[in-house]
Design an enzyme around this catalytic site. Sequence first.
Site, PDB file in Angstrom:
ATOM      1  N   ASP A 130      -3.353  67.899 -20.480  1.00  0.00           N
ATOM      2  CA  ASP A 130      -4.130  68.018 -21.724  1.00  0.00           C
ATOM      3  C   ASP A 130      -5.345  68.924 -21.549  1.00  0.00           C
ATOM      4  OD1 ASP A 130      -4.533  67.516 -24.376  1.00  0.00           O
ATOM      5  OD2 ASP A 130      -5.072  65.410 -24.154  1.00  0.00           O
TER       6      ASP A 130
ATOM      7  N   ASP B  62     -12.148  66.839 -21.306  1.00  0.00           N
ATOM      8  CA  ASP B  62     -11.555  65.633 -21.917  1.00  0.00           C
ATOM      9  C   ASP B  62     -10.906  64.808 -20.800  1.00  0.00           C
ATOM     10  OD1 ASP B  62     -10.914  63.859 -23.963  1.00  0.00           O
ATOM     11  OD2 ASP B  62      -9.067  64.907 -24.514  1.00  0.00           O
TER      12      ASP B  62
HETATM   13  N1  LIG Z   1       3.995  67.889 -18.893  1.00  0.00           N
HETATM   14  C1  LIG Z   1       4.291  66.656 -19.361  1.00  0.00           C
HETATM   15  N2  LIG Z   1       5.351  65.971 -18.901  1.00  0.00           N
HETATM   16  C2  LIG Z   1       5.649  64.734 -19.371  1.00  0.00           C
HETATM   17  N3  LIG Z   1       4.940  64.109 -20.319  1.00  0.00           N
HETATM   18  C3  LIG Z   1       3.865  64.741 -20.818  1.00  0.00           C
HETATM   19  C4  LIG Z   1       3.478  66.036 -20.376  1.00  0.00           C
HETATM   20  N4  LIG Z   1       2.376  66.400 -21.058  1.00  0.00           N
HETATM   21  C5  LIG Z   1       2.091  65.375 -21.877  1.00  0.00           C
HETATM   22  N5  LIG Z   1       2.977  64.361 -21.750  1.00  0.00           N
HETATM   23  C6  LIG Z   1       2.972  63.074 -22.458  1.00  0.00           C
HETATM   24  O1  LIG Z   1       2.469  63.279 -23.763  1.00  0.00           O
HETATM   25  C7  LIG Z   1       1.265  62.561 -23.961  1.00  0.00           C
HETATM   26  C8  LIG Z   1       0.297  63.372 -24.797  1.00  0.00           C
HETATM   27  O2  LIG Z   1       0.019  64.587 -24.158  1.00  0.00           O
HETATM   28  P1  LIG Z   1      -1.426  65.210 -24.118  1.00  0.00           P
HETATM   29  O3  LIG Z   1      -1.291  66.573 -23.537  1.00  0.00           O
HETATM   30  O4  LIG Z   1      -2.377  64.277 -23.436  1.00  0.00           O
HETATM   31  O5  LIG Z   1      -1.791  65.383 -25.658  1.00  0.00           O
HETATM   32  P2  LIG Z   1      -2.775  64.622 -26.659  1.00  0.00           P
HETATM   33  O6  LIG Z   1      -3.553  63.587 -25.862  1.00  0.00           O
HETATM   34  O7  LIG Z   1      -3.633  65.712 -27.172  1.00  0.00           O
HETATM   35  O8  LIG Z   1      -1.874  64.029 -27.681  1.00  0.00           O
HETATM   36  C9  LIG Z   1       0.758  62.241 -22.571  1.00  0.00           C
HETATM   37  O9  LIG Z   1      -0.013  61.068 -22.555  1.00  0.00           O
HETATM   38  C10 LIG Z   1       2.033  62.085 -21.772  1.00  0.00           C
HETATM   39  O10 LIG Z   1       2.573  60.791 -21.915  1.00  0.00           O
HETATM   40 MG   LIG Z   2      -4.171  63.405 -23.932  1.00  0.00          MG
END
Ligand SMILES: Nc1ncnc2c1ncn2[C@@H]1O[C@H](COP(=O)(O)OP(=O)(O)O)[C@@H](O)[C@H]1O
Ligand SMILES: [Mg+2]
Length: 248
Positions: free
Chosen positions: A199, A181
Site C-alpha cells: 500500500d 501510511d
Molecule cells: N500484492 C498483494 N498480494 C496479495 N494481496 C494483496 C496485495 N496487495 C494488497 N493485497 C490485499 O489487499 C488488501 C488491500 O490492499 P492495500 O494495498 O492495503 O489497499 P487499501 O488499504 O488502500 O485498500 C490488503 O490488506 C491485502 O489483503
Molecule cells: Mg492498506
Amino acid sequence: MVCVSERLEKDSELFEVLEGVFDYWTVMGIYRLMNKGVIARLFGAVASGKEARVYWGEGPRGEDLAVKIFYVQASSFKGGRLKYIAGDPRFEGLRGDFRKLVYAWCLKEYRNLKRAYESGVPVPKPYAVERNILVMEFIGKDGVPAPLLKEKKPSDPVKAFSELKEYIRRLYLRAKLVHADLSEYNVMVDEGDRLVIIDLGSAVLASHPMAQEFLRKDVENIYRFFSRLGVDTGPPEEFLEELLSRGG
Ligand SMILES: Nc1ncnc2c1ncn2[C@@H]1O[C@H](COP(=O)(O)OP(=O)(O)O)[C@@H](O)[C@H]1O
Ligand SMILES: [Mg+2]
C-alpha cells in the site's frame, strides 16, 4: 470461479469478474494488459477497500498476480489520501477531472513500489501500471493473500521489529521515501514470517514538505504495535533521530 482470457471468453464475463463495479475505461485497461501479455487470466476479488479492489490473477507464465484496481468514482477517495499528491514535485501542475487524479495516484503507487523494490525493501514486485490498474506480485498462496501483521503475530516479535526498522531505514535512506501510511494494516506476513510492506500509494519523497511528520507517524505506529506485543522497543525518538541525521 470465473476465469478470463481475452481469446477464449466474452466481454460479459470480464464484466462479471469485475462485478459491474468498474467502468468501460477500466475494462479496456484490463484488455490492454491482456494484449500486452501482462495478465493472462483474472480471477475474483480478494480484498476491497475504500479506494481500490484487489484481484487475484495469473500472468503468462502461470505466476500469481495481484491486480489492484482503483475506483474512479469513489467519493471517499477525495477526502482521503489524495491530499498527499499536493506537494509531490512529480505531480506538479496536475489538473483536470477526478479520473486523472486516480490515474496519477495509481501511477504514484507503482513508482513508489518500483523505487522501494529496487532499494531492497520487501514490497510486492511491481509488474505494470495502466490507468487505474496496478499489477504486482501476489503475496500469499493459492489465491489467498498472506495475513496482515494485524492478523498474525510473528513468531519472533523482536526479530520482526528489528527487520521492519531495517526496512524503514532502507526506504528512507536508500529509496528516499516515507511510506506515510505504515502500520500493522499495511504489512503482510508471508510464509516463514517474511514481512512485506504494501500500500505505497501514500508514500512521498523524503524531500516532501511533510515527509518528516509522516516518518514520525510511521515510526510511532510500528513502535506502538510492537511494544503492545511485549517488545522492549525503547523510545521512537532515538530511531527517528538516527534516520533524520543520516538522511538529512
Ligand atoms: N500484492 C498483494 N498480494 C496479495 N494481496 C494483496 C496485495 N496487495 C494488497 N493485497 C490485499 O489487499 C488488501 C488491500 O490492499 P492495500 O494495498 O492495503 O489497499 P487499501 O488499504 O488502500 O485498500 C490488503 O490488506 C491485502 O489483503
Ligand atoms: Mg492498506
